[in-house]
Design a protein around this motif. Structure first.
Motif, PDB file in Angstrom:
ATOM      1  N   LEU A 178      62.380  49.293  96.933  1.00  0.00           N
ATOM      2  CA  LEU A 178      61.746  48.008  97.233  1.00  0.00           C
ATOM      3  C   LEU A 178      60.788  48.058  98.420  1.00  0.00           C
ATOM      4  O   LEU A 178      60.360  46.995  98.894  1.00  0.00           O
ATOM      5  CB  LEU A 178      62.825  46.955  97.497  1.00  0.00           C
ATOM      6  CG  LEU A 178      63.747  46.628  96.322  1.00  0.00           C
ATOM      7  CD1 LEU A 178      64.732  45.544  96.715  1.00  0.00           C
ATOM      8  CD2 LEU A 178      62.948  46.195  95.103  1.00  0.00           C
ATOM      9  N   ILE A 179      60.448  49.245  98.904  1.00  0.00           N
ATOM     10  CA  ILE A 179      59.519  49.329 100.037  1.00  0.00           C
ATOM     11  C   ILE A 179      58.206  48.588  99.761  1.00  0.00           C
ATOM     12  O   ILE A 179      57.716  47.839 100.615  1.00  0.00           O
ATOM     13  CB  ILE A 179      59.250  50.807 100.398  1.00  0.00           C
ATOM     14  CG1 ILE A 179      60.490  51.424 101.050  1.00  0.00           C
ATOM     15  CG2 ILE A 179      58.058  50.928 101.346  1.00  0.00           C
ATOM     16  CD1 ILE A 179      60.362  52.898 101.340  1.00  0.00           C
ATOM     17  N   PRO A 180      57.587  48.731  98.569  1.00  0.00           N
ATOM     18  CA  PRO A 180      56.322  48.019  98.327  1.00  0.00           C
ATOM     19  C   PRO A 180      56.468  46.496  98.301  1.00  0.00           C
ATOM     20  O   PRO A 180      55.471  45.787  98.442  1.00  0.00           O
ATOM     21  CB  PRO A 180      55.882  48.542  96.947  1.00  0.00           C
ATOM     22  CG  PRO A 180      56.644  49.799  96.736  1.00  0.00           C
ATOM     23  CD  PRO A 180      57.945  49.601  97.440  1.00  0.00           C
ATOM     24  N   LEU A 181      57.701  45.992  98.128  1.00  0.00           N
ATOM     25  CA  LEU A 181      57.903  44.548  97.982  1.00  0.00           C
ATOM     26  C   LEU A 181      58.464  43.893  99.238  1.00  0.00           C
ATOM     27  O   LEU A 181      58.808  42.713  99.217  1.00  0.00           O
ATOM     28  CB  LEU A 181      58.856  44.280  96.803  1.00  0.00           C
ATOM     29  CG  LEU A 181      58.403  44.824  95.447  1.00  0.00           C
ATOM     30  CD1 LEU A 181      59.480  44.576  94.399  1.00  0.00           C
ATOM     31  CD2 LEU A 181      57.086  44.187  95.025  1.00  0.00           C
ATOM     32  N   THR A 371      52.099  49.667 108.325  1.00  0.00           N
ATOM     33  CA  THR A 371      52.398  49.761 106.902  1.00  0.00           C
ATOM     34  C   THR A 371      53.164  51.045 106.590  1.00  0.00           C
ATOM     35  O   THR A 371      53.118  52.016 107.343  1.00  0.00           O
ATOM     36  CB  THR A 371      51.098  49.738 106.079  1.00  0.00           C
ATOM     37  OG1 THR A 371      50.286  50.859 106.473  1.00  0.00           O
ATOM     38  CG2 THR A 371      50.335  48.450 106.314  1.00  0.00           C
ATOM     39  N   ILE A 372      53.869  51.008 105.469  1.00  0.00           N
ATOM     40  CA  ILE A 372      54.526  52.196 104.930  1.00  0.00           C
ATOM     41  C   ILE A 372      53.764  52.569 103.659  1.00  0.00           C
ATOM     42  O   ILE A 372      53.713  51.775 102.711  1.00  0.00           O
ATOM     43  CB  ILE A 372      56.007  51.928 104.616  1.00  0.00           C
ATOM     44  CG1 ILE A 372      56.746  51.500 105.892  1.00  0.00           C
ATOM     45  CG2 ILE A 372      56.662  53.163 104.012  1.00  0.00           C
ATOM     46  CD1 ILE A 372      58.182  51.107 105.658  1.00  0.00           C
ATOM     47  N   PHE A 467      71.871  49.622  98.317  1.00  0.00           N
ATOM     48  CA  PHE A 467      71.132  50.098  99.484  1.00  0.00           C
ATOM     49  C   PHE A 467      69.722  49.521  99.553  1.00  0.00           C
ATOM     50  O   PHE A 467      69.180  49.369 100.654  1.00  0.00           O
ATOM     51  CB  PHE A 467      71.121  51.627  99.505  1.00  0.00           C
ATOM     52  CG  PHE A 467      72.376  52.191 100.077  1.00  0.00           C
ATOM     53  CD1 PHE A 467      72.543  52.312 101.434  1.00  0.00           C
ATOM     54  CD2 PHE A 467      73.423  52.542  99.249  1.00  0.00           C
ATOM     55  CE1 PHE A 467      73.722  52.803 101.967  1.00  0.00           C
ATOM     56  CE2 PHE A 467      74.609  53.036  99.764  1.00  0.00           C
ATOM     57  CZ  PHE A 467      74.765  53.158 101.132  1.00  0.00           C
ATOM     58  N   ALA A 468      69.132  49.198  98.429  1.00  0.00           N
ATOM     59  CA  ALA A 468      67.843  48.508  98.458  1.00  0.00           C
ATOM     60  C   ALA A 468      67.995  47.143  99.116  1.00  0.00           C
ATOM     61  O   ALA A 468      67.169  46.732  99.940  1.00  0.00           O
ATOM     62  CB  ALA A 468      67.299  48.364  97.036  1.00  0.00           C
ATOM     63  N   CYS A 469      69.076  46.443  98.780  1.00  0.00           N
ATOM     64  CA  CYS A 469      69.348  45.128  99.365  1.00  0.00           C
ATOM     65  C   CYS A 469      69.688  45.253 100.847  1.00  0.00           C
ATOM     66  O   CYS A 469      69.236  44.454 101.678  1.00  0.00           O
ATOM     67  CB  CYS A 469      70.494  44.460  98.608  1.00  0.00           C
ATOM     68  SG  CYS A 469      70.978  42.857  99.265  1.00  0.00           S
ATOM     69  N   SER A 470      70.483  46.260 101.197  1.00  0.00           N
ATOM     70  CA  SER A 470      70.855  46.477 102.599  1.00  0.00           C
ATOM     71  C   SER A 470      69.622  46.741 103.460  1.00  0.00           C
ATOM     72  O   SER A 470      69.517  46.249 104.593  1.00  0.00           O
ATOM     73  CB  SER A 470      71.830  47.656 102.689  1.00  0.00           C
ATOM     74  OG  SER A 470      72.187  47.919 104.021  1.00  0.00           O
ATOM     75  N   LEU A 471      68.658  47.498 102.920  1.00  0.00           N
ATOM     76  CA  LEU A 471      67.432  47.773 103.669  1.00  0.00           C
ATOM     77  C   LEU A 471      66.636  46.488 103.890  1.00  0.00           C
ATOM     78  O   LEU A 471      66.048  46.284 104.959  1.00  0.00           O
ATOM     79  CB  LEU A 471      66.581  48.805 102.924  1.00  0.00           C
ATOM     80  CG  LEU A 471      65.272  49.220 103.621  1.00  0.00           C
ATOM     81  CD1 LEU A 471      65.548  49.830 104.984  1.00  0.00           C
ATOM     82  CD2 LEU A 471      64.491  50.204 102.748  1.00  0.00           C
ATOM     83  N   MET A 472      66.611  45.589 102.902  1.00  0.00           N
ATOM     84  CA  MET A 472      65.903  44.319 103.078  1.00  0.00           C
ATOM     85  C   MET A 472      66.550  43.469 104.177  1.00  0.00           C
ATOM     86  O   MET A 472      65.853  42.815 104.956  1.00  0.00           O
ATOM     87  CB  MET A 472      65.882  43.543 101.757  1.00  0.00           C
ATOM     88  CG  MET A 472      64.934  44.088 100.712  1.00  0.00           C
ATOM     89  SD  MET A 472      63.214  44.164 101.270  1.00  0.00           S
ATOM     90  CE  MET A 472      62.998  45.942 101.316  1.00  0.00           C
ATOM     91  N   PRO A 485      58.691  48.422 110.840  1.00  0.00           N
ATOM     92  CA  PRO A 485      59.298  48.794 109.555  1.00  0.00           C
ATOM     93  C   PRO A 485      59.465  50.303 109.406  1.00  0.00           C
ATOM     94  O   PRO A 485      60.403  50.762 108.748  1.00  0.00           O
ATOM     95  CB  PRO A 485      58.311  48.246 108.524  1.00  0.00           C
ATOM     96  CG  PRO A 485      57.575  47.160 109.229  1.00  0.00           C
ATOM     97  CD  PRO A 485      57.490  47.596 110.660  1.00  0.00           C
ATOM     98  N   ARG A 486      58.575  51.072 110.017  1.00  0.00           N
ATOM     99  CA  ARG A 486      58.690  52.525 109.928  1.00  0.00           C
ATOM    100  C   ARG A 486      59.956  53.020 110.641  1.00  0.00           C
ATOM    101  O   ARG A 486      60.680  53.878 110.127  1.00  0.00           O
ATOM    102  CB  ARG A 486      57.457  53.187 110.546  1.00  0.00           C
ATOM    103  CG  ARG A 486      56.165  52.901 109.798  1.00  0.00           C
ATOM    104  CD  ARG A 486      55.006  53.637 110.447  1.00  0.00           C
ATOM    105  NE  ARG A 486      53.740  53.323 109.797  1.00  0.00           N
ATOM    106  CZ  ARG A 486      52.568  53.854 110.131  1.00  0.00           C
ATOM    107  NH1 ARG A 486      52.515  54.740 111.116  1.00  0.00           N
ATOM    108  NH2 ARG A 486      51.467  53.509 109.515  1.00  0.00           N
ATOM    109  N   SER A 487      60.208  52.485 111.833  1.00  0.00           N
ATOM    110  CA  SER A 487      61.414  52.890 112.559  1.00  0.00           C
ATOM    111  C   SER A 487      62.663  52.431 111.820  1.00  0.00           C
ATOM    112  O   SER A 487      63.696  53.120 111.829  1.00  0.00           O
ATOM    113  CB  SER A 487      61.407  52.324 113.983  1.00  0.00           C
ATOM    114  OG  SER A 487      61.574  50.919 113.979  1.00  0.00           O
ATOM    115  N   MET A 488      62.570  51.278 111.140  1.00  0.00           N
ATOM    116  CA  MET A 488      63.715  50.777 110.373  1.00  0.00           C
ATOM    117  C   MET A 488      64.027  51.701 109.195  1.00  0.00           C
ATOM    118  O   MET A 488      65.185  52.044 108.935  1.00  0.00           O
ATOM    119  CB  MET A 488      63.427  49.366 109.844  1.00  0.00           C
ATOM    120  CG  MET A 488      63.083  48.351 110.911  1.00  0.00           C
ATOM    121  SD  MET A 488      64.436  48.033 112.036  1.00  0.00           S
ATOM    122  CE  MET A 488      65.538  47.158 110.980  1.00  0.00           C
TER     123      MET A 488
END
Length: 657
Positions: A178-181, A371-372, A467-472, A485-488
């Protein structure tokens, strides 16, 4: 169940904190975004050390909870608190030794929290207490070797090497989906992600409050942590050689109630957990225990020989255990009114408050500035999917390669749906997607391969979505603390790698030291047998269930639908009192003892607020974290003593006169 109680309490202090910022001009980081350290300075060596220590501690705690009750908690706020205490203590020690130390920023605090949460999340979502444990020989035997669908040879003994490799593949894939979203979900849709926001409010509060309050919280945590650790050590002396000795087996309400799992087991871990969870969660747990262990199971047990065979072991899916497992079936959670229910969190972006609106624009500016690149998504997800398609069928020949491809194609779609729903409701329902995948893959596979294929394949979908949800959630925390966001992403990746190893090691420590998976022991790991039974159902169909089991499942499914609809349709002041069916289901397999402990935690919170509400708001998360960490850390020496065959000297046991 999410620890959103802190979020609500912390949010009540948010207005006061922001007013203090206006008066004292302490919040310079919000006034000049140029003072924010660059992303590569937000990830520090001391932060990585702190993350590893905290993450491993919480791995042990979460693993113990998973293997004893099946509970999985959201401890983001607690981790942020411990990270602040750790670095503050580190800094003061260096100052006393005349060494200089870089300032501790909210961005570094966020990075530590993100990395540590990613680490301990593997213990929660890595399947150690559920679908992976369901693969071993003990689960195969407990499900009944003669049970239809439980095919001979449909098990795989748990080994450290392949478990680490499997989790590294499926967990890392979730980081790239989900990085692009992320901008759409957090800035475009303005999803609140309540736990992520509550964590950010806490971190911002730490770095804008005075040293006096910080010292008080540090001292409070150390005091209650030490007390909890000593209490765990004291209890150990009375647990003897047998499994039913000690304070944890105290028949508080009499031996008859004890046999139905109604007793207070003196666990500070569960009391601290109850202090973190909302009152409604704790009451719902107790209500579920009363309905199941207080009413249903005693009545159904009397029908042995009529509804099901009297010769079956208690763990067989064809007997009483079949009723216990299926009444925890599909559960519905609506999202239609989430904005109104969580409006207290969304109010931070109130357009009527010009200062908050200005701050929000600065948050968005920082979040969008770094940006990522899109290629990171492709370079991460696609190679992992290809490697998984080759490696996982090699580990588990029962799972065909085309099912692995299907899982990786479906995962991004399900991950978006899960992340969107969690942004509204704070409910990460990746487990439900995994359960659906168990039924589908078990049914599509050949009969002798169905159980293993369903369990392993479901782990792919569940882990990616989780893990996609946890990252959000962490991106939301970073958005509100002006973190890059990069450090995250880097912190999450490091934490995931550490977690795959530390969670596997902590699991095997418990696995070899205790009788994990024994329905009558302390480490019941209830979801291991539940997941295996679900896979068996997928192979055989519902006709294999004992008499009237499916009808009862329909009744409880309907009840869950009605209760959730009532929560959404009734006025908010009434709907918030309706019990949570998802929470009520947990004691059906585990018992009522931990629900009683958690209700004691709620009583402590209520009494504390009555006596001193201001002090309670400041110290309750501290005390709860100290309780959980102290007794949780004692699990490590207790495990080592068990491995060394060192037995407690006393067995305190209660018998009928």
């Amino acid at each position: 169940m999410e620890g959103t109680r802190e979020g609500r309490e912390i949010h009540k202090e948010e207005e006061e904190d922001h007013q203090n910022d206006n008066d004292n001009n302490n919040n310079s980081e919000f006034d000049d975004t140029r003072k924010i350290p660059p992303w590569n300075k937000q990830v520090t060596i001391r932060g990585l050390v702190a993350s590893t220590i905290i993450g491993v501690i919480y791995c042990i705690i979460s693993m113990r909870l998973s293997l004893t009750t099946g509970l999985s908690l959201n401890l983001n706020v607690s981790v942020a608190l411990l990270a602040f205490i750790f670095i503050q203590s580190w800094t003061k020690i260096l100052q006393k030794t005349s060494f200089s130390s870089a300032p501790f920023t909210r961005q570094e605090n966020t990075m530590i929290q993100t990395c540590a949460v990613a680490c301990y999340s593997i213990a929660v979502s890595g399947g150690f207490g559920s679908y992976l444990l369901a693969l071993n020989n003990k689960s195969y035997e407990l499900a009944g070797v003669n049970t239809p669908g439980n095919s001979k040879g449909s098990h795989k003994e748990l080994q450290l090497g392949w478990m680490i490799g499997y989790n590294l593949l499926v967990c890392f894939a979730g980081l790239f989906v989900l990085i692009p979203l992320r901008k759409i979900l957090i800035i475009g849709y303005k999803l609140p992600y309540p736990t992520g926001l509550a964590t950010a409010v806490l971190i911002n509060g730490f770095h804008s409050r005075g040293d006096k309050l910080a010292r008080e919280q540090v001292q409070g945590f150390l005091r209650y942590f030490s007390g909890s650790l000593l209490w765990g050590f004291f209890q150990w002396f009375f647990t003897g050689k047998e499994g039913d000795c000690g304070f944890s087996q105290f028949p508080t309400f009499g031996l008859q109630a004890y046999k139905q799992s109604f007793y207070f087991d003196f666990s500070l871990t569960y009391i601290g957990t109850g202090m973190i969870c909302s009152h409604l969660v704790n009451v719902s747990l107790l209500l579920g225990a009363v309905i199941s262990w207080g009413i249903m199971w005693p009545l159904i047990s009397k029908l042995k020989g009529d509804w099901f065979s009297a010769d079956l072991p208690s763990s067989s899916m064809l007997g009483l255990n079949g009723y216990k497992s299926t009444q925890q079936g599909p559960r519905y959670r609506p999202v239609g009114k989430a904005h109104s229910n969580d409006s207290e969190f969304v109010s931070i972006a109130d357009d009527n408050n010009q200062r908050k609106a200005l701050n929000l624009r600065k948050h968005n500016e920082v979040f969008e500035r770094e940006t990522i690149p899109m290629w990171i998504t492709y370079a991460g997800y696609i190679p992992i999917a290809v490697i998984s398609t080759i490696v996982i069928p090699t580990m588990f020949p029962q799972l065909k390669w085309y099912f692995v491809i299907m899982a990786y194609i479906l995962s991004p779609i399900l991950s978006f749906a899960n992340a969107y729903g969690a942004g509204l409701t704070d409910q990460n329902i990746a487990y439900n997607y995994g359960k659906v995948a168990i039924f589908i893959l078990s049914a599509l596979s050949e009969k002798e391969n169905g159980v293993v294929a369903g369990l392993v394949g479901s782990g792919i979908i569940k882990s990616v979505a989780f893990f996609a949800c946890s990252l959000m959630q962490d991106f939301k925390t970073g958005h509100m603390t002006l973190s890059s966001p990069r450090s995250m992403l880097l912190s999450q990746a490091v934490g995931t790698g550490i977690g795959c190893i530390s969670a596997s090691l902590s699991f095997f420590l418990f696995y070899h030291a205790f009788d994990v998976g024994n329905p009558n022991g302390e480490y019941k790991a209830p979801y291991g047998l539940i997941y295996r039974n679900m896979a068996i159902l997928g192979v055989e169909g519902f006709s294999a269930l004992p008499r009237h089991c499916l009808q009862l499942c329909y009744v409880f499914f309907s009840l869950a639908m009605v209760l959730n609809l009532l929560r959404d349709l009734l006025p908010a002041r009434v709907g918030k009192l309706v019990p949570l069916p998802m929470v009520m289901a947990i004691p059906f397999m585990v018992g009522g003892y931990f629900a009683i402990d958690m209700c004691v935690g709620s009583l402590i919170v209520i009494a504390w607020h009555k006596l001193d509400s201001k002090k309670a708001g400041l110290m309750i998360p501290v005390v709860a974290s100290g309780f959980i960490c102290g007794e949780g850390i004692w699990s490590l020496p207790a495990s080592l003593l068990a491995l060394a065959k060192v037995q407690p000297p006393v067995c305190m046991k209660f018998l009928a006169s």
